[in-house]
Design an enzyme around this catalytic site. Structure first.
Site, PDB file in Angstrom:
ATOM      1  N   LYS A  20       0.839  -1.213   0.000  1.00 22.59           N
ATOM      2  CA  LYS A  20       0.000   0.000   0.000  1.00 22.59           C
ATOM      3  C   LYS A  20       0.871   1.259   0.000  1.00 22.59           C
ATOM      4  O   LYS A  20       0.653   2.172  -0.789  1.00 22.59           O
ATOM      5  CB  LYS A  20      -0.890   0.016   1.237  1.00 22.59           C
ATOM      6  CG  LYS A  20      -1.549   1.349   1.493  1.00 22.59           C
ATOM      7  CD  LYS A  20      -2.402   1.348   2.731  1.00 22.59           C
ATOM      8  CE  LYS A  20      -1.700   1.772   3.983  1.00 22.59           C
ATOM      9  NZ  LYS A  20      -1.538   3.212   4.182  1.00 22.59           N
ATOM     10  N   ASN A  21       1.852   1.294   0.890  1.00 19.01           N
ATOM     11  CA  ASN A  21       2.615   2.534   1.063  1.00 19.01           C
ATOM     12  C   ASN A  21       3.537   2.827  -0.111  1.00 19.01           C
ATOM     13  O   ASN A  21       4.135   3.898  -0.183  1.00 19.01           O
ATOM     14  CB  ASN A  21       3.422   2.484   2.362  1.00 19.01           C
ATOM     15  CG  ASN A  21       2.528   2.656   3.575  1.00 19.01           C
ATOM     16  OD1 ASN A  21       1.325   2.904   3.428  1.00 19.01           O
ATOM     17  ND2 ASN A  21       3.094   2.509   4.756  1.00 19.01           N
ATOM     18  N   CYS A 113      -5.299  12.457  12.360  1.00 14.57           N
ATOM     19  CA  CYS A 113      -5.904  11.194  11.961  1.00 14.57           C
ATOM     20  C   CYS A 113      -5.965  10.313  13.188  1.00 14.57           C
ATOM     21  O   CYS A 113      -5.652  10.742  14.294  1.00 14.57           O
ATOM     22  CB  CYS A 113      -5.106  10.527  10.854  1.00 14.57           C
ATOM     23  SG  CYS A 113      -3.619   9.762  11.461  1.00 14.57           S
ATOM     24  N   ARG A 118      -1.032  14.735  12.928  1.00 12.71           N
ATOM     25  CA  ARG A 118      -0.025  14.383  11.915  1.00 12.71           C
ATOM     26  C   ARG A 118       0.347  15.643  11.157  1.00 12.71           C
ATOM     27  O   ARG A 118      -0.201  15.945  10.102  1.00 12.71           O
ATOM     28  CB  ARG A 118      -0.554  13.282  10.984  1.00 12.71           C
ATOM     29  CG  ARG A 118      -0.625  11.974  11.749  1.00 12.71           C
ATOM     30  CD  ARG A 118      -0.977  10.802  10.935  1.00 12.71           C
ATOM     31  NE  ARG A 118       0.042  10.314  10.043  1.00 12.71           N
ATOM     32  CZ  ARG A 118      -0.054   9.139   9.432  1.00 12.71           C
ATOM     33  NH1 ARG A 118      -1.091   8.361   9.652  1.00 12.71           N
ATOM     34  NH2 ARG A 118       0.881   8.739   8.608  1.00 12.71           N
ATOM     35  N   ASP A 303       4.480   0.599  12.005  1.00 11.06           N
ATOM     36  CA  ASP A 303       3.311  -0.109  11.464  1.00 11.06           C
ATOM     37  C   ASP A 303       3.289  -1.585  11.878  1.00 11.06           C
ATOM     38  O   ASP A 303       2.243  -2.232  11.831  1.00 11.06           O
ATOM     39  CB  ASP A 303       3.289  -0.030   9.929  1.00 11.06           C
ATOM     40  CG  ASP A 303       2.957   1.371   9.443  1.00 11.06           C
ATOM     41  OD1 ASP A 303       2.627   2.230  10.277  1.00 11.06           O
ATOM     42  OD2 ASP A 303       3.020   1.606   8.211  1.00 11.06           O
ATOM     43  N   ARG A 395      -8.381  -0.597   4.350  1.00 16.45           N
ATOM     44  CA  ARG A 395      -7.524   0.441   3.766  1.00 16.45           C
ATOM     45  C   ARG A 395      -6.165  -0.127   3.389  1.00 16.45           C
ATOM     46  O   ARG A 395      -5.502   0.395   2.491  1.00 16.45           O
ATOM     47  CB  ARG A 395      -7.319   1.578   4.776  1.00 16.45           C
ATOM     48  CG  ARG A 395      -8.578   2.350   5.043  1.00 16.45           C
ATOM     49  CD  ARG A 395      -8.362   3.394   6.092  1.00 16.45           C
ATOM     50  NE  ARG A 395      -7.410   4.393   5.609  1.00 16.45           N
ATOM     51  CZ  ARG A 395      -7.233   5.570   6.156  1.00 16.45           C
ATOM     52  NH1 ARG A 395      -7.926   5.910   7.209  1.00 16.45           N
ATOM     53  NH2 ARG A 395      -6.359   6.402   5.657  1.00 16.45           N
TER      54      ARG A 395
HETATM   55  C1  UD1 Z   1       4.276   6.816   6.367  1.00 12.74           C
HETATM   56  C2  UD1 Z   1       3.414   5.597   6.151  1.00 12.74           C
HETATM   57  C3  UD1 Z   1       2.859   5.100   7.473  1.00 12.74           C
HETATM   58  C4  UD1 Z   1       3.985   4.889   8.470  1.00 12.74           C
HETATM   59  C5  UD1 Z   1       4.870   6.120   8.580  1.00 12.74           C
HETATM   60  C6  UD1 Z   1       6.088   5.925   9.447  1.00 12.74           C
HETATM   61  C7  UD1 Z   1       2.515   5.940   3.925  1.00 12.74           C
HETATM   62  C8  UD1 Z   1       1.320   6.196   3.088  1.00 12.74           C
HETATM   63  N1  UD1 Z   1       2.326   5.940   5.258  1.00 12.74           N
HETATM   64  O1  UD1 Z   1       3.442   7.842   6.883  1.00 12.74           O
HETATM   65  O2  UD1 Z   1       2.157   3.888   7.244  1.00 12.74           O
HETATM   66  O3  UD1 Z   1       3.425   4.619   9.732  1.00 12.74           O
HETATM   67  O4  UD1 Z   1       5.327   6.504   7.271  1.00 12.74           O
HETATM   68  O5  UD1 Z   1       6.864   4.888   8.955  1.00 12.74           O
HETATM   69  O6  UD1 Z   1       3.591   5.688   3.432  1.00 12.74           O
HETATM   70  N2  UD1 Z   1       6.041  14.469  10.987  1.00 12.74           N
HETATM   71  C9  UD1 Z   1       6.092  15.790  11.352  1.00 12.74           C
HETATM   72  N3  UD1 Z   1       5.984  16.720  10.356  1.00 12.74           N
HETATM   73  C10 UD1 Z   1       5.821  16.385   9.048  1.00 12.74           C
HETATM   74  C11 UD1 Z   1       5.782  15.023   8.697  1.00 12.74           C
HETATM   75  C12 UD1 Z   1       5.888  14.071   9.700  1.00 12.74           C
HETATM   76  O7  UD1 Z   1       6.227  16.129  12.521  1.00 12.74           O
HETATM   77  O8  UD1 Z   1       5.729  17.278   8.197  1.00 12.74           O
HETATM   78  C13 UD1 Z   1       6.122  13.439  12.042  1.00 12.74           C
HETATM   79  C14 UD1 Z   1       4.828  12.636  12.150  1.00 12.74           C
HETATM   80  O9  UD1 Z   1       3.882  13.302  12.965  1.00 12.74           O
HETATM   81  C15 UD1 Z   1       5.293  11.345  12.745  1.00 12.74           C
HETATM   82  C16 UD1 Z   1       6.676  11.172  12.135  1.00 12.74           C
HETATM   83  O10 UD1 Z   1       7.079  12.462  11.683  1.00 12.74           O
HETATM   84  O11 UD1 Z   1       5.412  11.485  14.144  1.00 12.74           O
HETATM   85  C17 UD1 Z   1       6.734  10.172  10.995  1.00 12.74           C
HETATM   86  O12 UD1 Z   1       5.885  10.590   9.972  1.00 12.74           O
HETATM   87  P1  UD1 Z   1       6.153  10.237   8.437  1.00 12.74           P
HETATM   88  O13 UD1 Z   1       7.412   9.477   8.274  1.00 12.74           O
HETATM   89  O14 UD1 Z   1       5.987  11.504   7.675  1.00 12.74           O
HETATM   90  O15 UD1 Z   1       4.932   9.292   8.137  1.00 12.74           O
HETATM   91  P2  UD1 Z   1       3.949   9.347   6.905  1.00 12.74           P
HETATM   92  O16 UD1 Z   1       4.691   9.635   5.670  1.00 12.74           O
HETATM   93  O17 UD1 Z   1       2.779  10.193   7.254  1.00 12.74           O
END
Ligand code: UD1
Length: 414
Positions: A20-21, A113, A118, A303, A395
């Site tokens: 998915k990711n 979410c 997030r 995850d 999902r």
């Molecule tokens: C992706 C994955 C999700 C997985 C996560 C961490 C997809 C679609 N989803 O989510 O399944 O759990 O990686 O491996 O690929 N953060 C900030 N600011 C930002 C962005 C992130 O503070 O602008 C923080 C988030 O709140 C979180 C951490 O960084 O605490 C990790 O987030 P991130 O690696 O961005 O996860 P996603 O890309 O949302």
């Protein structure tokens, strides 16, 4: 709901779905590439359906045949409507591709979410470094790059997966060179880079902390096989572990599973990795998983934490979990406790005392991986378990109940 009559003992073989990711950023990349993209091994998931609706809204034509998804790229709108954005937080990954394709984008801020707040501050600050002007008023993000996306040096304060993907997508057709320091190293980033490079992109170092992107004028769509889903793999491994099962998973990328192996080994499982398949044989009784600390790749993935917690719930001894990535990622603990698990949660730490047997109960999934953890626990529980909130599970898992039934569980959707 998913109804499980436990306990089960799993055996047999199962093919693992595409990731998915990986699929979601690949679909954003399809928007960017002229002509046709064909994704093979594309999983049937509600999040993928949402991404397809976004592409269609923006002007692409999409056609699915089994696990092949064809996208004929086109763009006649630069705005993602609110209901599509709200349907899936990771729609934010379309932002980079939209800006790269038409120099502007408008979408509503994805907000929080089920895993807690997030933020997207890293996405926005790093896109700004590439010359993108972003207005955040009224809950909407209105973005434009009047001079086009400009290559720049960007250092991420945290290796965010989504921010790294957004930056790569924005910069791949930008002017000059972009360097991302402290980039996320998840295998899904490599899958995206591999696809973009096949389409004519120049993305170097994906999978490393420093990714370099030399902007190219245009990209042309091509065919790509989506990488196997490492989280689905670990979920089925946990299902085998809690049931004392012996299963073989096919279409696995064994290198991606290595960071998740230690809890299985601690618990006494025998894992054999051979080419593209993985066999797991679980002992009875299962041991404790001992210590889990979630970290960015190549650390233990957040995850995978919920399904492995279901293992710890029935492993003999004490296990300690530390969740370092998301704030609200122990919501499955409540359902596990209803089934008789002994779990104490304090902030980012959870302590689990394994019990001999869980008992079937009515429980509710509060998020995708947490829902899968409840299903895994239901397989180990005595009696009937009903897991509600299966829309979360759909999902990310293609027919989880069907896959487990194929492995011998008494499980079905009701
Ligand atoms: C992706 C994955 C999700 C997985 C996560 C961490 C997809 C679609 N989803 O989510 O399944 O759990 O990686 O491996 O690929 N953060 C900030 N600011 C930002 C962005 C992130 O503070 O602008 C923080 C988030 O709140 C979180 C951490 O960084 O605490 C990790 O987030 P991130 O690696 O961005 O996860 P996603 O890309 O949302």
């Amino acid at each position: 709901m998913i109804m499980i009559d436990g306990p089960a003992e799993l055996g047999g073989e199962l093919a693992i779905q595409g990731a998915k990711n990986s699929t979601l950023p690949l679909l954003a990349a399809a928007l960017l590439c002229k002509g046709q993209t064909v994704l093979h091994n594309c999983p049937n998931l509600s999040d993928v359906d949402t991404a397809v609706r976004i592409l269609e809204h923006l002007g692409c034509r999409c056609r699915r045949e089994g696990h092949d998804l064809t996208v004929d790229s086109g763009m006649n709108d630069c705005e993602i409507p609110e209901e599509l954005m709200r349907g899936m937080r990771s729609s934010i990954v379309f932002l980079g591709a939209m800006i790269a394709r038409c120099g502007r984008a408008r979408l509503c801020s994805p907000g929080g979410c089920e895993l807690g707040p997030r933020p997207i501050d890293l996405h926005l600050s790093s896109l700004r470094r590439l010359g993108v002007e972003i207005d955040e008023s009224g809950g909407w993000l209105t973005c434009q790059a009047p001079e086009g996306v400009q290559g720049a040096y960007v250092s991420l304060s945290f290796p965010s997966v989504g921010a790294t993907e957004n930056l790569i997508l924005a910069a791949v057709c930008g002017k000059g060179t972009t360097i991302i320091a402290n980039a996320a190293r998840e295998p899904e980033i490599c899958d995206l880079a591999e696809y973009l490079n096949r389409c004519g992109g120049r993305v170097y170092g994906a999978g490393e902390s420093c990714v370099i992107i030399d902007g190219v004028k245009e990209l042309f769509g091509s065919e790509h096989r989506v990488m196997p889903d490492r989280i689905a793999t670990v979920t089925y491994m946990a299902a085998a572990a809690v049931t004392g099962g012996n299963i073989t998973l096919r279409d696995v990328d064994n290198a991606h599973i290595l960071p998740m192996l230690s809890p299985f080994e601690e618990a006494g499982c025998e894992v054999r990795q051979l080419g593209g398949s993985l066999n797991i044989m679980a002992p009875r009784p299962l041991g404790a998983v001992k210590h889990i600390r979630t970290m960015p790749y190549p650390g233990f993935p957040t995850d995978a934490q919920p399904p492995v917690m279901a293992m710890a719930a029935v492993g003999q001894g004490t296990s300690v979990f530390v969740e370092n990535i998301f704030e609200s990622r122990y919501r499955h603990a409540e359902g596990l406790q209803r089934m008789g698990a002994k779990i104490k949660v304090e902030g980012k730490v959870a302590v689990i005392e394994g019990v001999e047997r869980l008992t079937g109960a009515s429980v509710e999934a509060a998020d995708l991986r947490g829902g899968a953890a409840l299903v895994v626990a239901g397989l180990a529980a005595q009696g009937r378990t009903l897991v509600g909130g299966t829309e979360y599970i759909c999902r990310g898992y293609e027919n989880l109940a069907g896959g487990l039934a194929d492995l011998g569980a008494r499980i079905r959707e009701v």
